[in-house]
Write a protein that holds these residues in place. Structure first.
Motif, mmCIF file in Angstrom:
data_model
loop_
_atom_site.group_PDB
_atom_site.id
_atom_site.type_symbol
_atom_site.label_atom_id
_atom_site.label_comp_id
_atom_site.label_asym_id
_atom_site.label_seq_id
_atom_site.Cartn_x
_atom_site.Cartn_y
_atom_site.Cartn_z
ATOM 1 N N GLY A 51 5.660 12.592 -8.118
ATOM 2 C CA GLY A 51 6.430 11.806 -7.155
ATOM 3 C C GLY A 51 5.761 10.533 -6.695
ATOM 4 O O GLY A 51 6.311 9.821 -5.845
ATOM 5 N N ASN A 52 4.575 10.209 -7.232
ATOM 6 C CA ASN A 52 3.939 8.937 -6.895
ATOM 7 C C ASN A 52 4.699 7.788 -7.555
ATOM 8 O O ASN A 52 5.197 7.928 -8.676
ATOM 9 C CB ASN A 52 2.489 8.928 -7.384
ATOM 10 C CG ASN A 52 1.659 10.027 -6.759
ATOM 11 O OD1 ASN A 52 1.498 10.075 -5.549
ATOM 12 N ND2 ASN A 52 1.147 10.931 -7.592
ATOM 13 N N VAL A 53 4.772 6.660 -6.879
ATOM 14 C CA VAL A 53 5.486 5.514 -7.426
ATOM 15 C C VAL A 53 4.588 4.286 -7.457
ATOM 16 O O VAL A 53 3.626 4.166 -6.701
ATOM 17 C CB VAL A 53 6.774 5.191 -6.633
ATOM 18 C CG1 VAL A 53 7.740 6.354 -6.650
ATOM 19 C CG2 VAL A 53 6.450 4.755 -5.218
ATOM 20 N N GLY A 54 4.931 3.385 -8.356
ATOM 21 C CA GLY A 54 4.307 2.069 -8.424
ATOM 22 C C GLY A 54 5.376 1.042 -8.704
ATOM 23 O O GLY A 54 6.334 1.314 -9.448
ATOM 24 N N GLU A 55 5.253 -0.144 -8.108
ATOM 25 C CA GLU A 55 6.287 -1.165 -8.239
ATOM 26 C C GLU A 55 5.672 -2.525 -8.509
ATOM 27 O O GLU A 55 4.555 -2.822 -8.073
ATOM 28 C CB GLU A 55 7.136 -1.238 -6.966
ATOM 29 C CG GLU A 55 7.921 0.035 -6.692
ATOM 30 C CD GLU A 55 8.837 -0.064 -5.496
ATOM 31 O OE1 GLU A 55 9.869 0.641 -5.500
ATOM 32 O OE2 GLU A 55 8.532 -0.841 -4.556
#
Length: 390
Positions: A51-55
């Motif tokens: 569930g970790n995100v990067g943008e």
């Protein structure tokens, strides 16, 4: 070896959201493009199995390259170290070219993965990259060739009030046909800012060698900090001739898509390097250019999406600034609920994990201001197969 090289990513979903354009503070034109009345933003979001995100910002007009080259490797090589994964990603774009938008897309994907890695480690990206401080200097950029003198004065007043130590304006008006007007605008701005603030000019590649030399002769008394892209960025032989004859520092780099071209610029005599992180093939390529400038004792600045780029400048000498193209970039701040703050000639980075940006996705969704929304999972993307385009 960089910290990210040993990271392992198991990406389960990728999204691109195209946000509604915002209005420029002042419609903006340079020597060869414009006027820009609005400016938009598209964001790539990557999510891992936990569930970790990067943008990161992304070019949304080249989705075919993401689907054919980069996503197949990203989704079907889970469990590899990033050093191994990046190697595969890099060579997947060989036939698309290392000097075009495929390389920039690789860099944008790389930035999103850096953001994810820093977020899940609980660190701001600048600390993850071993940056030594939570701020970077900025310089005020703008001065469109279409601006009236009053519009120039208003914008420069904002830069001066914010403590900018350098101001850059555009020259080469109307495809390089208004040199007398360019010279007068330079003199006008110098008179406004005095002698304690640097003044740089950007011609966006429009002049010939002879015209560039003529311009420099006509502004010889204005103490120009650097002249940016005065002639075509691919005309290396002409750039070398210009650098040999110029008393003003010559800046190039924004048009490059690979760090491998920068030594050639240095050999040509360019003394101010300007890599853009979202235009190169990744953060490590940007760092290669940084180190090249350090090794050769050259000037250095970096722009693009200023609020994203600011994190990288914390790993460089503190006098090296990030460019802030105010007329366009200021409007983008309404996308963000957290972002670096402009104060006393610096951008101060917020103490949050990852990149110093948080987009208020609820706001953009609730107000129907997301124009396009694309989503991919592993099931949507076939395994990578090299393609030969004829």
């Amino acid at each position: 070896m960089q910290q990210i090289d040993s990271e392992v990513f198991c990406i389960t979903r990728a999204q691109i959201r195209v946000l509604e354009p915002v209005t420029a503070v002042t419609p903006f034109q340079d020597a060869t493009m414009g006027p820009f009345h609005t400016f938009g933003l598209s964001i790539l979001t990557l999510e891992d199995k936990d569930g970790n995100v990067g943008e990161a910002p992304v070019f949304n007009t080249y989705i075919n390259i993401l689907e054919r080259c980069l996503f197949p490797i990203l989704f079907h090589n889970n469990g590899q170290s990033y050093g191994q994964l990046y190697h595969l990603l890099y060579w997947s774009i060989r036939n698309e070219g290392f000097r075009g938008q495929a390389a920039a897309l690789l860099g944008q994907l790389d930035m999103a993965l850096h953001d994810l890695a820093a977020r899940r480690s609980g660190q701001p990206l600048y600390k993850y990259l071993n940056g030594s401080r939570n701020w970077t200097r900025m310089y005020g950029s703008g001065g469109g060739t279409n601006y009236s003198l009053q519009e120039l004065e208003t914008e420069i007043g904002r830069f001066m009030d914010a403590g900018a130590g350098c101001i850059k304006i555009k020259v080469g008006g109307d495809f390089g046909t208004k040199m007398a007007e360019d010279v007068e605008r330079v003199k006008f701005v110098r008179a406004l800012i005095g002698n304690k603030v640097q003044l740089a000019v950007d011609a966006n590649q429009i002049w010939t060698l002879a015209q560039a030399l003529e311009f420099m002769d006509k502004v010889a008394g204005q103490d120009i900090a650097w002249l940016e892209e005065p002639i075509h960025s691919a005309a290396y032989a002409e750039i070398e001739k210009l650098c040999k004859r110029s008393a003003v520092k010559i800046a190039y780099g924004e048009s490059e898509r690979t760090a491998k071209m920068f030594p050639a610029l240095v050999n040509a005599g360019v003394t101010h390097l300007q890599p853009v992180p979202t235009q190169l093939g990744g953060i490590q390529e940007w760092q290669e250019v940084r180190d090249l400038a350090l090794k050769n004792n050259l000037d250095f600045s970096s722009g693009g999406y200023s609020l994203y780029t600011a994190s990288l400048l914390t790993t460089a000498p503190d006098e090296w600034p990030v460019e802030y193209l105010y007329s366009i970039m200021y409007g983008l701040e309404q996308y963000f609920m957290v972002h670096p703050q402009w104060s006393n000639g610096r951008f101060i980075l917020p103490d949050i994990e990852g990149l110093p940006i948080r987009i208020d996705w609820d706001y953009w969704q609730q107000n129907n201001r997301i124009l396009q929304h694309h989503t991919w999972t592993k099931e949507d993307v076939a395994r990578y197969e090299p393609a030969v385009n004829m």
